[in-house]
Design a protein around this motif. Structure first.
Motif, PDB file in Angstrom:
ATOM      1  N   ALA A   7      -5.646 -17.069  -8.803  1.00 38.74           N
ATOM      2  CA  ALA A   7      -4.765 -18.057  -8.170  1.00 38.74           C
ATOM      3  C   ALA A   7      -5.522 -18.881  -7.131  1.00 38.74           C
ATOM      4  CB  ALA A   7      -3.576 -17.348  -7.518  1.00 38.74           C
ATOM      5  N   LYS A   8      -6.387 -18.220  -6.336  1.00 35.92           N
ATOM      6  CA  LYS A   8      -7.166 -18.950  -5.328  1.00 35.92           C
ATOM      7  C   LYS A   8      -8.142 -19.920  -5.990  1.00 35.92           C
ATOM      8  CE  LYS A   8      -6.855 -15.133  -2.038  1.00 35.92           C
ATOM      9  NZ  LYS A   8      -7.596 -14.050  -1.357  1.00 35.92           N
ATOM     10  N   ILE A   9      -8.747 -19.473  -7.117  1.00 37.28           N
ATOM     11  CA  ILE A   9      -9.677 -20.360  -7.825  1.00 37.28           C
ATOM     12  C   ILE A   9      -8.945 -21.610  -8.307  1.00 37.28           C
ATOM     13  CG2 ILE A   9     -11.084 -20.570  -9.909  1.00 37.28           C
ATOM     14  CD1 ILE A   9     -11.780 -17.598  -9.568  1.00 37.28           C
ATOM     15  N   LYS A  10      -7.781 -21.415  -8.854  1.00 41.59           N
ATOM     16  CA  LYS A  10      -7.037 -22.564  -9.366  1.00 41.59           C
ATOM     17  C   LYS A  10      -6.563 -23.480  -8.245  1.00 41.59           C
ATOM     18  CE  LYS A  10      -5.491 -20.450 -13.674  1.00 41.59           C
ATOM     19  NZ  LYS A  10      -6.123 -21.486 -14.506  1.00 41.59           N
ATOM     20  N   MET A  11      -6.340 -22.912  -7.050  1.00 40.77           N
ATOM     21  CA  MET A  11      -5.935 -23.748  -5.923  1.00 40.77           C
ATOM     22  C   MET A  11      -7.109 -24.548  -5.351  1.00 40.77           C
ATOM     23  SD  MET A  11      -3.324 -21.425  -3.704  1.00 40.77           S
ATOM     24  CE  MET A  11      -1.736 -20.885  -4.345  1.00 40.77           C
ATOM     25  N   THR A  12      -8.268 -23.900  -5.243  1.00 39.12           N
ATOM     26  CA  THR A  12      -9.384 -24.524  -4.529  1.00 39.12           C
ATOM     27  C   THR A  12     -10.365 -25.217  -5.449  1.00 39.12           C
ATOM     28  OG1 THR A  12     -10.615 -22.446  -4.592  1.00 39.12           O
ATOM     29  CG2 THR A  12      -9.204 -22.841  -2.680  1.00 39.12           C
ATOM     30  N   GLY A  13     -10.534 -24.730  -6.659  1.00 42.57           N
ATOM     31  CA  GLY A  13     -11.451 -25.393  -7.585  1.00 42.57           C
ATOM     32  C   GLY A  13     -12.553 -24.506  -8.099  1.00 42.57           C
ATOM     33  N   THR A  14     -13.187 -23.679  -7.260  1.00 43.78           N
ATOM     34  CA  THR A  14     -14.266 -22.782  -7.699  1.00 43.78           C
ATOM     35  C   THR A  14     -14.140 -21.448  -7.004  1.00 43.78           C
ATOM     36  OG1 THR A  14     -15.782 -23.503  -5.962  1.00 43.78           O
ATOM     37  CG2 THR A  14     -15.873 -24.703  -8.058  1.00 43.78           C
ATOM     38  N   THR A  15     -14.782 -20.458  -7.593  1.00 38.93           N
ATOM     39  CA  THR A  15     -14.780 -19.128  -6.990  1.00 38.93           C
ATOM     40  C   THR A  15     -15.486 -19.146  -5.652  1.00 38.93           C
ATOM     41  OG1 THR A  15     -14.862 -18.195  -9.198  1.00 38.93           O
ATOM     42  CG2 THR A  15     -15.380 -16.714  -7.378  1.00 38.93           C
ATOM     43  N   LYS A  16     -16.587 -19.851  -5.595  1.00 39.21           N
ATOM     44  CA  LYS A  16     -17.348 -19.934  -4.358  1.00 39.21           C
ATOM     45  C   LYS A  16     -16.516 -20.557  -3.256  1.00 39.21           C
ATOM     46  CE  LYS A  16     -21.599 -21.904  -2.464  1.00 39.21           C
ATOM     47  NZ  LYS A  16     -22.808 -22.691  -2.763  1.00 39.21           N
ATOM     48  N   GLU A  17     -15.800 -21.622  -3.623  1.00 37.38           N
ATOM     49  CA  GLU A  17     -15.001 -22.325  -2.632  1.00 37.38           C
ATOM     50  C   GLU A  17     -13.885 -21.437  -2.107  1.00 37.38           C
ATOM     51  OE1 GLU A  17     -14.327 -25.377  -0.105  1.00 37.38           O
ATOM     52  OE2 GLU A  17     -15.927 -25.223  -1.594  1.00 37.38           O
ATOM     53  N   SER A  18     -13.280 -20.626  -3.022  1.00 38.64           N
ATOM     54  CA  SER A  18     -12.170 -19.781  -2.593  1.00 38.64           C
ATOM     55  C   SER A  18     -12.632 -18.704  -1.639  1.00 38.64           C
ATOM     56  CB  SER A  18     -11.510 -19.137  -3.811  1.00 38.64           C
ATOM     57  OG  SER A  18     -12.408 -18.248  -4.425  1.00 38.64           O
ATOM     58  N   LYS A  19     -13.887 -18.274  -1.772  1.00 38.92           N
ATOM     59  CA  LYS A  19     -14.381 -17.212  -0.891  1.00 38.92           C
ATOM     60  C   LYS A  19     -14.819 -17.760   0.455  1.00 38.92           C
ATOM     61  CE  LYS A  19     -15.913 -14.136  -4.601  1.00 38.92           C
ATOM     62  NZ  LYS A  19     -17.062 -13.451  -5.220  1.00 38.92           N
ATOM     63  N   LYS A  20     -15.316 -19.021   0.467  1.00 40.71           N
ATOM     64  CA  LYS A  20     -15.864 -19.570   1.703  1.00 40.71           C
ATOM     65  C   LYS A  20     -14.955 -20.586   2.359  1.00 40.71           C
ATOM     66  CE  LYS A  20     -20.666 -18.890   0.295  1.00 40.71           C
ATOM     67  NZ  LYS A  20     -21.987 -19.505   0.163  1.00 40.71           N
ATOM     68  N   PHE A  21     -13.744 -20.726   1.840  1.00 45.54           N
ATOM     69  CA  PHE A  21     -12.871 -21.791   2.328  1.00 45.54           C
ATOM     70  C   PHE A  21     -12.503 -21.598   3.788  1.00 45.54           C
ATOM     71  CE2 PHE A  21     -10.462 -25.395   0.960  1.00 45.54           C
ATOM     72  CZ  PHE A  21      -9.509 -25.526   1.959  1.00 45.54           C
ATOM     73  N   ALA A  22     -12.415 -20.341   4.188  1.00 49.20           N
ATOM     74  CA  ALA A  22     -12.006 -20.078   5.568  1.00 49.20           C
ATOM     75  C   ALA A  22     -13.032 -20.554   6.570  1.00 49.20           C
ATOM     76  CB  ALA A  22     -11.748 -18.587   5.765  1.00 49.20           C
TER      77      ALA A  22
END
Length: 894
Positions: A429-444
């Motif tokens: 779900a986070k990947i689909k919201m943010t765009g990439t796996t990397k982005e979802s982990k480092k978004f904070a």
């Protein structure tokens, strides 16, 4: 009183077939005297009914009317107040106490005496007469005498007894036989007397003639007595003969009793043996199933279930007194206990293996769900385990320790399995919201006001609304710059990390669908697991679970609830608490993961808190309708608190950013950023909160935001240097009014009217202020004229003032010929054009208002000239038509 009595009998009681026996004139004690009559009456028909009737004179005074009636049997006490001293007061105790004052003591005594006599004659239940003189109470009422019941009344209580039909017929025959029966009563009476004497003589002769028959009857009685004596002698001899037979029969009866007692004992012994054999004998097939039955196949599970039930029945049989002392019974009970222990161990071991196997088998299916926003289906596993539900119920009732151990093992294995599945699910779900796996982990860790995140461009499809995709498509997700989108550094909705206005409607709609998909996947998962736990572990679910259970923790003492963090395990008070604790243990990661997802959505776009508030509120409402205190309802409720706080924080930050807005000193203000962004916020919020359960939260937010907009528009207008204050207020409040009129927000009706009023007021103020510049000297001249008039100078004498004479007026008027006026108006139009912004398009509105105001001033100046300078022949060098032509020409040229 006699006349009144006859009138009452005639008008009131005779039509009702009643007789009036006594009457007393009374009024109520302690009140204004309104006289009435209490009447004692009896009915003329049987059975006789005795009543006390209250009669009152009509208001017109020409007739009496019956007001109320009481049955005498309902009268409990008659209180005469004083038995010695004469007093007109007395009380009658019916269902309540009625206090009366008689017109005279004699009437009162006569009425009480009548009541006493009627009581003695007709009622079984005697009335209690208190404080009544013994002289008024007679001992009895003779029934054969015609007594007076009123003391002074001639009418008697005794009833006239009519003749029956036969008596009437006999009298008529007798009177027909005597011609003088009617004409001469004395002769008829003498004739009857003679006939009666003849009959008496005949009776005496008949008695004397029957004396011989009486003597004969007496002789027969003597002979009968002799025969009775002989019969008694024979009966005595028979009794002596039967005495010996009685002794022999007693011996036979005692022998039969002993035989019967022996037979009874044998029957009871056989019954006890049959009871023990029937209830404590376990079939060999059941024993084999308990020892070696296959717990993996459906047939084996059914055989083991039947055997376990049979064993439980044998062990729970209610033994009769003394059975537990039999050695065979003790041995059988020990054998049953060993079988139970052995089968309980086998069952617990097999189910533990099933739990472990489920964890391994289910983990192998996670790969196929890793690229999809779906959760694995546990229905097959639940279906297989439900075959053991009856065995779990048996284990719960026979060996609770092993049952509790299985429960804990199930929670341990399944919690780890669900934790892996749910974390992977939320990661997708986070990947689909943010765009990439990397982005979802480092978004904070993204810097504040960094470029917006481009969401996954995949489509949402499927009849069930599930969001699906593939691993290859996930690799194509990318973060795009927001350079091609509009951005405003002072954006109202910028939460401090990125510009919300950079996210288009499609992005927000996609986030809404992703968040809805997450909740839609979690809800059936939790409900299915809770239903399975209830059925498999035989726990009862209650719809009215206490809301205080929101403080429950998991079995290991680890706090899983927002409301309880003491680190100690609350006691399990009932099975409904156990269901909740098991759900908390199994799904302990749901609430933290949901909170993380909410935080991520809030970082992507603060507007997402609106979508999340509506969706979460709807799911909480749905869950509460099913079970208001279930795990799902409580967990979603806790998360809803976080969403609501984010929503409130979003509104607070918007208001704070309004206060921090700075305007450029070199350019005109125009529509303020937060005014435009309020329009965007309101439009989006109305589309999101349409038919939503939490509409009240949005209305409160609207009220706070609009107040902040009003206050800060005025603040910016006061600080503006380039643009006049009235222009800033006029344009922005016009924009606000147009927005509220278009959206039709019911809770902001008062603010819409206020915005319109402010727009109108500042438009008028700006027009009046600006119009002083084209004819400045002329305005100053006439202001001086009005000031002189205000000081008390008559209007026709103003022309004699040195500074305001006709020559000075002509000088001022000559300075403003038509050409000069048009030039001044042209300059005014250009200045207004510089002040106003293009977005609001108010130039023509303002120019038309200025034209109207200019014409109004022109008419005012002409009026002053006519009143203050009469006959001077001085007029303006331009006309109203010239003004209209000038304004139209200027507007068209620009």
């Amino acid at each position: 009183m006699t006349a009144i009595k006859h009138a009452l009998q005639r008008d009131i009681f005779t039509p009702s077939d009643e007789r009036l026996l006594s009457i007393v004139n009374v009024c109520k004690a302690g009140k204004k005297k309104k006289n009435c009559f209490l009447c004692a009456t009896v009915t003329t028909e049987r059975p006789v009914q005795v009543k006390v009737v209250k009669v009152k004179k009509s208001d017109k005074g020409d007739f009496y009317k019956r007001q109320i009636a009481w049955a005498l049997r309902d009268l409990a006490v008659v209180d005469a107040k004083d038995a010695i001293k004469e007093s007109p007061e007395f009380d009658l105790h019916f269902e309540k106490i009625y206090k009366w004052v008689a017109s005279s003591t004699a009437e009162k005594n006569a009425f009480i005496s009548c009541i006493w006599k009627l009581n003695q004659r007709y009622l079984r239940k005697k009335i209690d007469f208190v404080n009544v003189s013994s002289q008024l109470l007679e001992e009895s009422v003779p029934s054969g005498e015609n007594q007076s019941v009123t003391g002074g009344d001639e009418e008697a209580v005794d009833e006239y007894q009519e003749l029956n039909a036969r008596e009437e017929q006999d009298i008529e025959i007798m009177m027909e036989g005597c011609e003088c029966a009617i004409s001469n009563a004395e002769a008829f009476a003498e004739k009857l007397s003679r006939e009666l004497q003849v009959l008496d003589g005949a009776n005496i002769q008949s008695i004397m003639a029957s004396e011989k028959q009486v003597n004969t009857l007496m002789q027969l009685l003597d002979e009968a007595l002799k025969e009775v004596d002989q019969i008694e002698l024979k009966l005595s001899s028979y009794e002596e003969m039967l005495q010996s037979v009685k002794e022999q029969m007693d011996q036979i009866s005692e022998s039969n009793h002993l035989i019967h007692l022996s037979n009874t004992n044998n029957v009871k012994l056989l019954s006890e043996i049959e009871f023990l054999v029937n209830h404590m004998d376990l079939a060999k097939g059941h024993i084999k199933a308990l020892q070696e039955g296959d717990l993996a196949s459906s047939r084996g599970i059914e055989a083991c279930t039947n055997a376990a039930d049979a064993l439980l029945q044998c062990m729970n049989v209610a033994l009769r007194p003394g059975h537990d002392m039999l050695l065979a019974v003790k041995q059988q009970q020990q054998r049953f206990s060993d079988l139970r222990e052995h089968f309980a161990r086998r069952l617990a071991s097999h189910l533990n293996n099933v739990f472990v196997q489920q964890g391994h088998d289910q983990s192998s299916t996670l790969a196929q769900h890793s690229a999809e926003l779906t959760l694995p289906n546990h229905h097959p596993f639940h279906r297989d385990l439900l075959r053991y539900a009856k065995l779990m119920e048996w284990l719960k009732s026979t060996d609770y320790g092993k049952y509790e151990g299985l429960t804990k093992n199930y929670m341990d294995y399944l919690s780890r399995l669900y934790e892996r599945e749910i974390k992977d699910f939320f990661e997708v779900a986070k990947i689909k919201m943010t765009g990439t796996t990397k982005e979802s982990k480092k978004f904070a860790t993204l810097p504040r006001k960094e470029s917006a995140v481009k969401q996954d461009p995949e489509s949402l499809h499927g009849s069930s609304g599930k969001l699906t995709g593939s691993t290859s498509s996930l690799n194509k997700l990318s973060v795009q710059s927001s350079g091609n989108r509009r951005s405003q550094s002072s954006s109202l909705l910028d939460m401090g990390n990125m510009s919300a206005s950079d996210l288009d409607v499609a992005d927000r709609t996609k986030f809404d669908k992703i968040f809805e998909q997450v909740l839609s996947e979690l809800e059936p998962l939790c409900l299915a697991e809770q239903d399975f736990i209830s059925k498999f572990f035989k726990l009862q679910q209650h719809q009215n679970m206490s809301a205080s259970m929101t403080e429950a923790e998991d079995v290991d003492g680890v706090s899983l609830s927002r409301q309880h963090s003491s680190g100690t395990l609350p006691p399990v008070s009932s099975e409904k608490d156990m269901i909740r604790q098991m759900m908390i243990k199994i799904f302990r990661c749901i609430e933290p993961e949901l909170n993380n997802l909410i935080a991520l959505g809030d970082k992507i776009d603060s507007f997402n808190s609106l979508y999340m508030l509506v969706k979460m509120s709807h799911h909480v409402w749905t869950a509460q309708n099913v079970d208001p205190a279930s795990f799902l309802s409580t967990t979603l409720g806790n998360v809803l608190v976080t969403v609501k706080r984010n929503f409130d924080k979003c509104i607070s930050n918007q208001i704070r950013q309004m206060e921090e807005v700075k305007i450029s000193k070199k350019s005109k203000v125009g529509i303020l950023p937060f005014v435009a962004e309020f329009e965007e916020f309101a439009g989006l919020a109305e589309s999101i909160f349409k038919n939503a359960e939490r509409r009240g939260d949005l209305d409160k937010a609207y009220t706070k935001l609009i107040r902040g907009v009003f206050v800060n528009v005025e603040k910016v207008a006061n600080e503006s240097q380039k643009t006049p204050r009235d222009v800033v207020m006029m344009e922005n409040f016009h924009h606000i009014f147009a927005t509220l009129s278009r959206l039709k927000i019911s809770c902001l009706e008062a603010e819409k009217k206020e915005a319109k009023q402010k727009y109108t007021d500042h438009l008028q103020s700006y027009v009046i202020y600006s119009l002083g510049q084209p004819l400045e000297k002329l305005n100053h001249f006439f202001e001086g004229v009005e000031a002189r008039v205000a000081q008390g100078i008559r209007e026709e004498e103003v022309s004699y003032q040195l500074a305001f004479n006709k020559q000075e007026l002509r000088k001022v008027i000559k300075e403003y010929p038509g050409k000069e006026v048009k030039k001044g108006l042209d300059n005014l139009y250009k200045k207004v054009d510089k002040h106003l912004c293009e977005e609001e398009n108010l130039l023509q509105v303002v120019w038309h208002s200025m034209q109207d105001e200019f014409i109004r001033q022109y008419k005012h100046f002409e009026g002053l000239i006519a009143r203050c300078y009469p006959g001077s022949g001085v007029t303006m060098e331009f006309t109203i038509q010239d003004i209209l032509d000038y304004c139209s020409s200027i507007a068209q040229s620009h």
